[in-house]
Design an enzyme around this catalytic site. Structure first.
Site, mmCIF file in Angstrom:
data_model
loop_
_atom_site.group_PDB
_atom_site.id
_atom_site.type_symbol
_atom_site.label_atom_id
_atom_site.label_comp_id
_atom_site.label_asym_id
_atom_site.label_seq_id
_atom_site.Cartn_x
_atom_site.Cartn_y
_atom_site.Cartn_z
ATOM 1 C CE1 TYR A 147 4.477 -5.313 11.881
ATOM 2 C CE2 TYR A 147 3.204 -3.991 13.435
ATOM 3 C CZ TYR A 147 3.819 -4.133 12.197
ATOM 4 O OH TYR A 147 3.771 -3.106 11.291
ATOM 5 C CB THR A 157 2.309 -6.024 7.560
ATOM 6 O OG1 THR A 157 1.810 -6.753 6.432
ATOM 7 C CG2 THR A 157 3.379 -5.041 7.103
ATOM 8 C CG ASP A 207 0.509 1.927 16.258
ATOM 9 O OD1 ASP A 207 0.685 1.512 15.100
ATOM 10 O OD2 ASP A 207 -0.429 1.531 16.974
ATOM 11 C CE LYS A 255 8.036 -2.168 10.870
ATOM 12 N NZ LYS A 255 8.518 -2.113 9.468
ATOM 13 C CG MET A 272 -1.861 1.162 1.331
ATOM 14 S SD MET A 272 -3.201 0.859 2.510
ATOM 15 C CE MET A 272 -2.300 0.417 3.996
#
Length: 289
Positions: free
Chosen positions: A126, A63, A103, A130, A12
């Site tokens: 996750y 993701t 976040d 990250k 995206m």
């Protein structure tokens, strides 16, 4: 002319970024996951040499938040070691690197916006993976590495919450939507513009939060989507996070602060509702198959 290399160009944000750069007359090489496995050190170095990139934006990522709970090593290989591979290659080539992040590096229990220098405390696999990518980029590229955290991302390309709500509104459904998680719905095209601004304005290296201003809940966002689709029919039911069990806990509070943009002389993204209204024609144009 700046030469850009965008990994994860089929996603995206990757699609919005490569499109923006091309429209702005930049020289951009977009590599999808099929084109480049960022966990392959040799392939990463070869890709940078071929592209002769001045700036690398790593949009490639694991993701699948829930799947990462059961497959943290696999997620870490992409989100952590993959980012480290790119950072090392950028350091060797003298290139700038921009690492989009999330976040989820925070715990989600705050009651005021997380500043860029707030201490990370991820509660999910996750988020941990990250964060490892962030740390690798900032360590390898202290003067030319950027971490750009975003959240509640939606766009015309790929599945996301806003497009799901559009599909449900078209079908006449009245879903139950979580109303006890707060965040900043953010259009991926706005994030792409902020990334380009970091480079074009020569902003200092470091951490930036590319989220919309303001805040709402998933229920509030769904209400706005339904109102845009059909103002006379916005029958939605608020519900709680407890009603939707996930392997990975969702942050209750995902509001990020934007002080670094002001310090760099760059305007942050505007209010989430204004962004949604700007984005809506593009979102409507991409119907689900």
């Amino acid at each position: 002319m700046t030469r850009w290399l965008v990994t994860g160009a089929g996603g995206m944000l990757g699609q919005d970024l490569t499109g923006l750069l091309a429209d702005c007359g930049e020289q951009v090489t977009g590599l999808t996951r099929a084109d480049l496995d960022i966990t392959d050190t040799t392939a990463v170095r070869a890709a940078l040499e071929t592209a002769k990139a001045d700036v690398v934006v790593n949009c490639a990522a694991w993701t699948a938040v829930d799947d990462a709970e059961a497959h943290e090593d696999a997620a870490l290989a992409v989100n952590g070691q993959g980012a480290a591979n790119l950072a090392a290659a950028c350091a060797a080539a003298g290139a700038t690197m921009i690492q989009p992040s999330t976040d989820y590096v925070f715990g989600g229990s705050a009651s005021s916006p997380y500043a860029e220098d707030a201490a990370p405390a991820p509660r999910t696999a996750y988020g941990r993976t990250k964060l490892a990518g962030e740390q690798a980029v900032l360590a390898a590229l202290p003067d030319s590495g950027y971490v750009v955290r975003t959240a509640w991302l939606y766009g015309a390309h790929g599945p996301n919450f806003v497009r799901t709500m559009i599909r449900l509104a078209r079908s006449g459904a009245s879903p139950a939507v979580v109303d006890d998680q707060r965040g900043q719905p953010t259009w991926s095209a706005d994030v792409a513009r902020q990334i380009r601004a970091l480079v074009s304005r020569g902003a200092p290296a470091g951490v930036y939060h590319a989220t919309s201003s303001g805040e709402t809940t998933w229920f509030g966002l769904a209400e706005e989507v339904y109102a845009l689709m059909s103002p006379e029919r916005t029958m939605l039911t608020p519900t709680t996070s407890a009603a939707w069990r996930h392997p990975a806990p969702r942050p209750a509070y995902s509001v990020l602060g934007h002080a670094a943009w002001a310090a760099a002389g760059i305007a942050p993204i505007g209010h989430w509702r204004d962004a949604l209204h700007r984005a809506f024609p593009a979102l409507l144009a991409h119907r689900d198959d």
